[in-house]
Design an enzyme around this catalytic site. Structure first.
Site, short mmCIF file in Angstrom:
data_model
loop_
_atom_site.label_atom_id
_atom_site.label_comp_id
_atom_site.label_asym_id
_atom_site.label_seq_id
_atom_site.Cartn_x
_atom_site.Cartn_y
_atom_site.Cartn_z
N HIS A 192 6.69 -22.90 -7.75
CA HIS A 192 6.96 -24.01 -7.29
C HIS A 192 5.28 -24.39 -6.93
O HIS A 192 4.61 -23.62 -5.56
CB HIS A 192 8.25 -24.22 -5.78
CG HIS A 192 7.66 -25.80 -5.32
ND1 HIS A 192 8.37 -26.94 -5.63
CD2 HIS A 192 6.91 -25.91 -3.48
CE1 HIS A 192 8.11 -27.41 -4.52
NE2 HIS A 192 6.89 -26.97 -4.01
N ASP B 76 2.97 -26.91 -5.76
CA ASP B 76 2.93 -28.61 -4.21
C ASP B 76 1.09 -28.72 -4.70
O ASP B 76 0.31 -28.57 -4.78
CB ASP B 76 2.83 -27.62 -2.79
CG ASP B 76 4.19 -27.42 -2.84
OD1 ASP B 76 4.58 -28.07 -2.32
OD2 ASP B 76 4.03 -26.87 -1.63
N ASP C 103 12.18 -29.10 -3.20
CA ASP C 103 11.58 -28.98 -2.07
C ASP C 103 10.98 -30.42 -1.04
O ASP C 103 10.81 -30.05 0.20
CB ASP C 103 10.18 -28.61 -2.32
CG ASP C 103 9.75 -27.28 -1.08
OD1 ASP C 103 10.00 -27.50 -0.15
OD2 ASP C 103 8.35 -28.24 -1.13
N ASP D 200 7.13 -20.35 -3.73
CA ASP D 200 6.15 -21.45 -4.02
C ASP D 200 4.32 -20.24 -4.82
O ASP D 200 4.32 -19.17 -4.42
CB ASP D 200 5.25 -21.61 -2.65
CG ASP D 200 5.93 -22.81 -1.83
OD1 ASP D 200 7.12 -22.69 -2.48
OD2 ASP D 200 5.85 -22.73 -0.99
N HIS E 206 5.38 -34.53 -1.95
CA HIS E 206 6.22 -34.17 -1.09
C HIS E 206 5.51 -34.04 0.60
O HIS E 206 6.52 -33.53 1.67
CB HIS E 206 7.74 -33.48 -1.23
CG HIS E 206 7.44 -32.11 -2.01
ND1 HIS E 206 7.30 -32.54 -3.59
CD2 HIS E 206 6.96 -31.49 -1.07
CE1 HIS E 206 7.10 -30.66 -3.39
NE2 HIS E 206 7.47 -30.47 -2.08
ZN LIG Z 1 6.42 -28.79 -2.14
#
Ligand SMILES: [Zn+2]
Length: 1081
Positions: free
Chosen positions: A105, A107, A219, A356, A499
């Site tokens: 994941h 971000d 997420d 993550d 997000h």
């Molecule tokens: Zn995230």
């Protein structure tokens, strides 16, 4: 007894005569009865909102909420669940098929900026992915964020690119969802959600030649039903979600409803159905994905092997798999797999394996892939275990499931439930509701919406200007480099839908990085609009010359820095007239008050043809009592063509009758304040008053307390009874316990308390013929409520602006509450992504914070008589805590982290302007039975009001240095009015095949037909449109341009739908969004 002092907007009779005669000229349409909402085709188009006899879904989320006890009982090892048992022979006839799906994941900004994550982690993850996946064809991996992937792609060799294409081609690497980011679904607007999906999908198609099939959203903090609709219309067939309230997960797990067909609330058959998998446990990390017991699952996260940087908090470490322990280890894991499988209906099991920013080192790939392969090899070699385990992608899992139940992808698997509704609001444990992020960093939520409006405007105007330039053979003179800026703006807006971006949940430095990107793109978009407008308003295109050093038009405002509010441009008047070009980004003509700042009160506004236009002069206030010297505001009433450009002239004039004056009354509370006046606008200074102040136009009358300056009531014209709409500011505090509100969580210390400022406010009332307003100046918030005295849409609602500054607050949240007599009981309505309305019910069994919901564009309450809608120009959190109330959180300042990984409070508040429109509508044919349904729609007036609020007209002065060209012509791109319920979501020029910085000859035309409710009274709306039962003739829509081709496609242009037909007449069902690949020229 309270005296009511009535101030009509149209104070002086002489102005009224002048203004109304101009209205007659300007407002031809609204007296045409056929164009009223009750005429034409409306009755047939009204049927939709009344609903038909479609089957009701098996699971309706509003009903599920009413049903559940939310008792949070301890479930044992699966704390938020229950004990799972099974019989060992359950898989004897049909073996368990396990797909372990490795994922990472990433971000695009959170603790670090997008670029920093890329350099520190993401590039290494993707580099080792290429290397390690090629070592064994049985390995699988999925990727979702194209923002990162495309950046990496730009930096890798042709050889590596070829390897990636091979991995995608042979099914080892799957691109899931394929959006630019994994967007927030609470605060994001559907324009931006779609745009980032197109940006990602177009990139994938062009560079890798792949079309995503499954959605992956582990997420986002709660899920909107808009997303399944968008994925479905993009031809995806399955999707996965994770962050759903733990009590709902438990209930669905117990009833084997974690997999369902997700259907839109308005869909009466099944055309919007998409298969959805909900993950059952607390998180998407390894401890919470193999089965119910995190203590055991953690032992199968081989990144946590002893000696590494992370370990298992349950204190039992993983052990590397050897011949000696494989039987025991595999049995332990299989037990978890079997238990997890009991929560689902099929004997195919999905086991995500990642976390993550995982898999950034080759050693981690080896640790996970080698150890798992040993377990799989063992399990698969034991026929008595009746299991087949392997690495898989998300679509491998879905495909196996479809195969097992005997369907093709996209069909409804027999025996699976149908669900409608959404998954807000989210709690991950206890009473920790993630409802704070609906409001966190409202400054950027507002900037996001401003950028969206500019991007849409720039896309449309650029496409039109280029099409006209090409048709005139002037393409060579047009600044085609604007396309690269446009493309960059799409990507910056797309990035902000992430997000942790629009949610306001990134670190302060990361928020600044986003802000700089947004501001940079906003400036570029203004230039794109200016360049397009320049070409389009020129009467003689042969004289067109683009000089990048000296733009023909200047911008309407500037922002000195990423965190400052816009400063409007002041137009300097001279002997020769100044020209203004006004852009209306709406696809409907609008009659609006356009505001311009000028440096002199001696001014006259003329139309392009030289006709005087009604204009109101007012002073510019720098503070409550202080005017800005030598700056005046001219408010002009102008009819602006749909998607068009209107040319106006400003003349210096000493003719005192040319301008409609306003006057000002200042109510000072006790203390002495110096008042600076500015001629010729009269200012009367008065002591604080107990009388009410009322503003009135031909549609409504709004009354305010003169002491507080706040709205108290609204009365519609022709009605006896006034509706109480009492507004007040309130403050929520935070708890004294360990768990406090932060960027994500809202954990108030009980009910809100009245906001008690040190001083009473200064209240300033401005009265004029075109608009009047009441401004109140409090220490932390300045409100201006304005009533336009304009026929049609602008005059039917109250324009509200709240300038909030809570930088000296500590652990407080500022709320604005409206209390009315509307008998709304426990029901209220909020929108999802500006796309659809979701009814909400106040749940007394839940804590206060659980009853807040996202409000991207509107919220309303209603009874059988009235509906009160709060329209908003920025996403904020909203609730209705008692019957008749509507309450919005304006800003929040929180000193501490809320333990969700951010490691920071929310202390970087800015001066933020939150903008709203309050619309009170009368319901004519409402019934309780109708209102009991889990579906609702705004009226057409409400839709158009929302668009007015979110899409302001842009005023661009022709640069002063330019000699006034003789032939500037207003530009009217549409040959006919679009049906009232059609929205041109975008006209997006596609990328050239060879050079991605240049536009192609094709554009994507994205249309949305809005669903609307006719049971609200609609007299004299002033729309220059009607509805058409979804029919639209596109062939002749764009004036002066030919539609060269028209190909219906899936939403993101990946799949052609049918063959291109010769007919250019299209049809859209209500609520549907459709994309067409078109060629204009
Ligand atoms: Zn995230």
């Amino acid at each position: 007894m309270k005296l009511k002092k009535q101030v009509t907007v149209c104070g002086a009779a002489i102005f009224c005569v002048a203004v109304f005669s101009l209205y007659l000229m300007l407002d031809r349409v609204q007296h045409d009865p056929a164009r009223q909402q009750s005429g034409g085709n409306f009755p047939r188009d009204c049927q939709f909102a009344l609903g038909s006899k479609g089957q009701s879904p098996d699971l309706q989320m509003l009903a599920v909420y009413s049903l559940l006890p939310f008792d949070n009982q301890d479930g044992g090892v699966w704390k938020q669940g229950f004990d799972i048992t099974y019989e060992p022979n359950e898989w004897d006839t049909e073996p368990l098929q396990v797909f372990v799906v490795p994922h990472s994941h990433n971000d695009p900004g959170w603790i670090k900026t997008f670029d920093k994550y890329y350099y520190d982690q993401t590039q290494h993850i993707l580099n080792s992915m290429v290397l390690k996946m090629q070592e064994d064809p049985r390995r699988r991996f999925i990727w979702s964020e194209i923002s990162f992937f495309s950046k990496w792609w730009d930096n890798i060799s042709a050889q590596k690119r070829a390897a990636v294409r091979r991995l995608v081609g042979n099914g080892q690497l799957e691109m899931v969802t394929g959006g630019w980011v994994m967007p927030d679904e609470a605060n994001s607007h559907y324009f931006a959600m779609i745009d980032q999906l197109i940006e990602g999908h177009q990139w994938l198609e062009k560079n890798i030649g792949v079309t995503p099939r499954s959605g992956w959203a582990v997420d986002p903090f709660g899920y909107s039903s808009t997303m399944p609709y968008l994925l479905k219309r993009s031809n995806l067939t399955g999707m996965l979600i994770q962050r759903v309230h733990y009590a709902i997960k438990k209930h669905f797990a117990a009833t084997q409803n974690l997999e369902f067909m997700w259907r839109q609330t308005w869909d009466t058959d099944s055309s919007t159905d998409i298969f959805c998998h909900m993950m059952p446990f607390y998180s998407y990390d390894v401890p919470h994905t193999c089965g119910p017991d995190p203590k055991i699952c953690c032992q199968f996260d081989f990144k946590r092997l002893p000696g590494g940087r992370i370990n298992c908090p349950w204190k039992v470490p993983p052990r590397a798999i050897t011949d000696a322990n494989v039987a025991e280890r595999a049995q332990l894991l299989l037990d978890q797999y079997r238990k997890k499988s009991k929560l689902y209906r099929s004997k195919v099991l999905l086991v995500p394996l990642g976390d993550d920013f995982r898999y950034d080192k080759p050693q981690e790939w080896d640790a996970q892939f080698l150890n798992y392969q040993r377990i799989f090899d063992f399990l698969n070699s034991q026929p008595n275990l009746h299991v087949q385990a392997q690495f898989g992608t998300l679509s491998d899992y879905f495909d196996a499931l479809y195969k097992k139940v005997g369907i093709v992808p996209g069909m409804k698997p027999p025996g699976f439930p149908v669900l409608s509704g959404d998954f807000f609001s989210y709690a991950d444990r206890e009473d920790h509701y993630w409802t704070g992020y609906y409001t966190s960093r409202p400054f950027y939520k507002s900037l996001d919406r401003v950028l969206e409006a500019h991007l849409r405007g720039a896309e449309i105007l650029f496409s039109l200007a280029l099409a006209h330039a090409r048709r005139a053979g002037a393409e060579g003179k047009y600044p085609l480099s604007d396309y690269a800026l446009l493309s960059n703006a799409r990507r910056n807006l797309g990035l902000f839908q992430h997000h942790d971006a629009i949610t306001g949940t990134a670190k302060e430095a990361v928020a600044v990085d986003y802000g700089v990107r947004l501001l940079h793109s906003l400036m570029n978009l203004k230039h794109i609009i200016i360049n397009a407008a320049h070409y389009l308003v020129l009467g003689d295109k042969d004289t067109y010359h683009h000089d990048p050093a000296a733009p023909f038009l200047s911008t309407d405002d500037t922002r000195p820095s990423q965190d400052s509010l816009p400063e409007r441009t002041v137009v300097k008047l001279d002997i020769s007239p100044r020209f203004l070009v006004v852009f209306n980004p709406l696809e409907q003509e609008r009659l609006s008050v356009v505001r311009v700042l000028v440096n002199s009160p001696h001014v006259r506004v003329l139309s392009e043809e030289g006709q005087p236009l009604p204009a109101q002069l007012s002073t510019r206030w720098g503070s409550a009592t202080d005017t800005v010297p030598d700056v005046y505001q001219v408010s002009v009433l102008a009819r602006l063509p749909a998607l068009g450009l209107r040319v106006l002239q400003l003349h210096k004039s000493f003719d005192s009758h040319s301008m409609l004056q306003s006057s000002v009354r200042l109510y000072l509370p006790g203390h002495d304040l110096p008042v600076r006046r500015q001629e010729p606008v009269p200012v009367r200074v008065l002591p604080a008053s107990t009388e009410d102040i009322c503003l009135e136009n031909q549609h409504l009358r709004a009354c305010f307390s003169a002491r507080s300056g706040l709205l108290q009531s609204i009365r519609r014209a022709g009605e006896e009874r006034e509706q109480r709409v009492n507004s007040e500011f309130l403050v929520y505090g935070t708890r004294t316990s360990k768990d406090k509100s932060g960027a994500y969580l809202f954990l108030p210390d009980g009910e809100a308390k009245p906001y008690a400022p040190k001083d009473s406010p200064v209240v300033r009332v401005t009265e004029g013929p075109l608009f009047s307003e009441v401004a109140s100046y409090y220490q932390h918030v300045q409100t201006v409520v304005r009533l336009y005295n304009v026929p049609g849409v602008e005059g039917l609602s109250l324009d509200v602006s709240c300038l909030v500054d809570i930088r000296d607050h500590i652990n407080k949240e500022l709320a604005l509450r409206f209390s009315t007599d509307i008998e709304s009981e426990d029901t209220f309505f909020t929108d999802l992504n500006g796309f659809q309305i979701q009814p909400r019910r106040y749940q007394r069994k839940l804590p206060l914070q659980a009853n807040f919901y996202p409000m991207p564009t509107m919220a309303y309450i209603q009874d059988t008589q009235n509906r009160l809608t709060l329209h908003t120009a920025q996403a904020l959190g909203v609730s209705s805590l008692s019957s008749g109330q509507l309450e919005v959180i304006l800003d929040r300042r929180l000193m501490q982290d809320d333990n969700r990984g951010l490691g920071q409070g929310l202390k970087d508040n800015k001066r933020t302007r939150n903008r709203f429109r309050i619309l009170l509508e009368r319901r004519t044919t409402a019934s309780k039975a109708q209102d009991g349904r889990p579906i609702s729609f705004p009226s057409l007036l409400s839709h158009i009001t929302s668009m007015h609020l979110n899409t302001e007209a842009l005023v661009m002065p022709v640069a002063q240095e330019k000699p006034a060209p003789l032939a500037l012509r207003s530009f009217m791109p549409l040959s006919t009015a679009l049906p009232c319920d059609f929205h041109i979501l975008n006209l997006r020029m596609l990328q050239a095949e060879q050079d991605e910085s240049l536009p192609s000859a094709e554009a994507a035309l994205i249309l949305h037909r809005k669903g609307f409710d006719c049971s609200l009274e609609a007299k004299n709306l002033g729309f220059n449109c009607t509805t058409s039962q979804g029919k639209l003739a596109l062939g002749s829509l764009f004036q002066g341009l030919e539609l060269g081709s028209l190909q219906p496609t899936s939403l993101t242009l990946m799949y052609p739908l049918g063959t291109a037909s010769n007919s250019t007449n299209i049809h859209l069902d209500p609520m549907e969004i459709a994309t067409f690949r078109i060629r204009l020229g």
